[in-house]
Motif scaffolding. Structure first.
Motif: not given
Length: 836
Positions: A777, A799, A807, A823, A810, A814
């Protein structure tokens, strides 16, 4: 004399008496007028020859006094009148006692030399007339004539020089029994004039020299030959033709010619190669006459040779007319004296001399035939020296001579000397010269005669000191030429030495830095196949691969980066194609020996690079028979992995790069089974992972690709502990300075995620996944949009592995990204149905 003629003469003389007195007047016009009136009353009248003779006798001395007159016109008229009288009187020789001393004083002394060049020319023309009309009567006046000619030959006026030379020729023919007494006096003036800038003068001087030597004592032959030899290089064909004619005439007619055969024969034979056809034909015709005349003169001496020597020797050069017996015998009997002279001149500082001498060498050998055997050693030494220079024409001519040696000299004789020089070329200025000469000599010898000696020749060529000692392109070209010549001459008989010839050609290709030479050597390899009836080069290697690998293995313990054997190995394994896969039992021990970590690093690097290329095409090389899998595991453990251990230094780093290329090629070429790879994973992965930290970008790139290949082959079979050791090292590469390495690392991470099966404990390994997602990320916010796209694809793969964890991660980052777009795209993928 008739009474009437006497009376008429008296009348004429009484009529010119007053004019004769006027010749002593101080007034020059008066003297000139007097001469004109004397001419009118004598020469211009139709007097009988008897009257003319009487009048000339009376007028001669007054006219001779006029030769010293201060007025040029008077001197001119006097010379003209004397000349006309000489032409018309019946007994011109009666004038010689007065005329010759006067001419010698006026035109043969430096102190009183006639200043007008036209008058000097007229005087010499008068001398020529005297020779014509007086002939042998001039013998008592030899000294006077020679004195004039000595001076006039050196005259500044070219026409005087030419006429003087003509006079010398005619005089020598007129009084030959006396001329020889003072002939040598003319040699020095002639030689001082022989290089005159006018070609017509040079021609006249050469013709005069011919007559002077022909009718002289012969003592001055040595003084003129060097000058005539230089004229053979004259730009004027007429000059060269004159030299040819003069030398031929000497060989045919000179009294003491037998003493000078060894000096004259080279001059005449040199003209046989003249660029002008007319001169070549003249020289050949004269030489035939010389040979025929010698045959007749020595018929008893050569009677026992007539039948034998008339039969051409076997394998005589095609399209070449064999010289006559007399010509051959002349060369044979003088060859001992000719060879040293040729040997000296073939290295002359003047290029034309070297070219002409090299042409002469072939002509001599064509005449000498098998008699050149007894002079073989000095002949070879001469050819070696000539072939060591840069002048192509000289080299070409001497190689043609060497080919004739091969035709006429028995192979057992020339090979004894030649092969000794090939193995010890230090006696020559250039090491490749003996090979060059050997190829030419082999080209002149017939195949049947060479057949018994093939093994000896091949054994010499394949010696390391011969085929591996020198790496100059020209040396390797000559070495390859020897092999090619053997194949052309002996064809199928070369099957008995096929291995040695192949070894030589492999060496040439391995040492050559010239692409054209390598291609030429490969063509010769194909010729070696053809003469043996083999379909392809591959068949040739199949025939000899066992011996070739033994040949290389015998010295493998001493190989280094400078050893030609490593290059020979590359040529063998690359050109043999699928054949190498049939001899793995010999190849692999050889490779294991020379690729140990303690061996020369540069050597290992080059061999690893070669091996990588083979592995990439393993089905057509190493694994052509499906046997390499039996060797690959041991090779990986015993050779590749030990060489991946880190060692300091740039060279060691380069070796590791080469080894990594082999590992990658091994994995991509499917030369190792997944089962074998799985059993070796614990040994292989740590070495590859450590390579991810190499300073070399190429090493890091190869390491990433190797990990991708491992994951692709056995990723789903790896234990989770093994998998969890891989991803952290790959994550580090996402910050690599190379965009290519970053891309390969992302590719490997994508495969890593694909390798996670249901046996992967998500709860137990969630910290690993969390770390992986967090690092990815971070790079989802990379400044490079292409990197963001690729990271997004990898995360989408994640995922499907642990969507809840991803999730959460993320959503946590974000708002920290510069832009939430990627994102949001990732979050949307959670609600999208999975794609098949």
């Amino acid at each position: 004399m008739a009474a009437g003629d006497e009376h008429a003469a008296s009348e004429v003389l009484r009529g010119v008496a007053r004019h004769l007195n006027c010749l002593n007047e101080d007034n020059k016009a008066t003297r000139r007028r007097a001469l004109e009136l004397i001419r009118r009353d004598t020469l211009d009248r139709a007097l009988s020859s008897g009257v003319q003779q009487e009048v000339f006798s009376a007028l001669l001395q007054p006219l001779l006094r006029c030769l010293s007159d201060p007025m040029e016109k008077c001197r001119e008229t006097s010379i003209a009148m004397i000349t006309e009288f000489l032409r018309s009187v019946p007994r011109p020789e009666e004038a010689l006692p007065y005329l010759m001393p006067c001419l010698a004083q006026r035109f043969g002394e430096k102190e009183v030399l006639e200043p007008a060049e036209e008058l000097r020319l007229s005087a010499v023309e008068m001398l020529v007339l005297l020779v014509e009309v007086c002939g042998k009567n001039l013998a008592p006046f030899l000294s006077e004539m020679i004195r004039v000619l000595q001076r006039s030959i050196l005259d500044p006026f070219p026409d005087v020089k030419r006429e003087s030379c003509r006079c010398a020729v005619e005089f020598a023919k007129s009084v030959p029994e006396h001329f020889h007494l003072q002939a040598e006096s003319l040699v020095n003036p002639l030689m001082l004039t022989v290089s005159h800038q006018h070609s017509r003068v040079r021609v006249s001087v050469i013709e005069a020299t011919g007559a002077v030597i022909q009718h002289g004592s012969g003592k001055n032959m040595d003084d003129v030959l060097s000058h005539l030899a230089q004229r053979l290089f004259d730009d004027s064909p007429q000059v060269r033709k004159a030299v040819t004619a003069v030398v031929g005439d000497w060989l045919l007619h000179m009294r003491d010619r037998y003493s000078y055969f060894h000096r004259l024969i080279p001059l005449l034979l040199s003209s046989i190669n003249d660029e002008i056809p007319e001169i070549r034909l003249l020289a050949a015709d004269l030489w035939r006459q010389v040979g025929s005349q010698w045959e007749k003169e020595n018929e008893d001496d050569i009677k026992d040779k007539m039948d034998f020597l008339l039969t051409p020797p076997p394998h005589y050069p095609p399209g070449v007319e064999r010289p006559g017996l007399g010509c051959r015998e002349l060369v044979v009997r003088n060859l001992g004296r000719l060879v040293p002279a040729v040997s000296h001149d073939v290295t002359d500082w003047l290029v034309p001399t070297r070219i002409r001498t090299s042409q002469l060498l072939s002509v001599l050998l064509l005449h000498a035939e098998d008699h050149s055997t007894q002079h073989l050693q000095p002949l070879l030494a001469t050819i070696y020296r000539a072939c060591s220079e840069s002048e192509r024409d000289v080299v070409r001519n001497c190689l043609a001579a060497a080919k004739l040696l091969g035709t006429f000299v028995p192979p057992a004789v020339f090979l004894k000397l030649l092969l000794e020089h090939v193995t010890t070329p230090s006696s020559c200025s250039q090491p490749w010269t003996p090979l060059m000469v050997l190829a030419a000599v082999l080209g002149g010898c017939s195949g049947p005669l060479l057949k018994p000696h093939l093994q000896q020749i091949a054994s010499t060529l394949v010696q390391p000191d011969v085929c591996q000692e020198y790496q100059q392109v020209v040396y390797l070209e000559r070495l390859s030429s020897c092999v090619e010549m053997l194949l052309h001459q002996c064809e199928s008989d070369c099957g008995s030495i096929s291995l040695q010839l192949l070894q030589v050609l492999v060496t040439v290709q391995s040492l050559s830095t010239d692409s054209q030479l390598s291609e030429k050597a490969l063509e010769t390899v194909q010729l070696l196949c053809k003469v043996q009836g083999l379909d392809s080069v591959i068949e040739l290697y199949r025939q000899h691969m066992d011996q070739l690998l033994d040949w290389l293995s015998s010295s493998v313990s001493t190989w280094s980066s400078f050893s030609p054997q490593r290059l020979q190995l590359q040529v063998v394994v690359v050109q043999s194609g699928p054949v190498i896969g049939e001899f793995l039992s010999q190849l692999m021990p050889l490779l294991c020996s020379c690729l140990q970590p303690n061996r020369d690093p540069e050597m290992r690097m080059s061999i690893f690079t070669m091996f990588a290329k083979l592995l990439l095409d393993a089905n057509n090389t190493l694994d052509s028979r499906g046997r390499f899998c039996d060797e690959s595991e041991q090779f990986l453990c015993d050779v590749l992995l030990p060489n991946l251990v880190w060692r300091a230094g740039r060279t060691a780093a380069a070796v590791r790069t080469a080894v990594l290329s082999c590992v990658l090629a091994l994995l991509h070429g499917q030369a190792i089974t997944p089962g074998q790879l799985l059993s070796l994973e614990e040994k292989l992965s740590p070495r590859v992972l450590s390579a991810l930290d190499e300073d070399s970008q190429m090493s890091r790139l190869f390491a990433c690709r190797s990990l991708s290949a491992i994951l692709r082959l056995i990723g789903t079979s790896l234990h989770q502990e093994a998998l969890n050791k891989i991803y952290p090292e790959l994550l580090k590469r996402l910050d690599d300075s190379s965009e290519e390495v970053r891309g390969e690392a992302l590719q490997a991470l994508d495969l890593w995620l694909s390798s996670l099966t249901k046996d992967y404990d998500l709860e137990l390994c969630s910290p690993h996944l969390q770390l992986l997602f967090q690092q990815l990320l971070l790079h989802l916010d990379d400044p490079d949009s292409s990197v963001q796209d690729r990271v997004l694809d990898v995360l989408k793969k994640g995922s499907s592995v642990h969507p809840v964890l991803l999730r959460r991660e993320v959503e946590a980052v974000r708002d920290k990204h510069r832009s939430p777009v990627y994102c949001d795209l990732l979050l949307q993928s959670f609600s999208s149905p999975p794609t098949s």
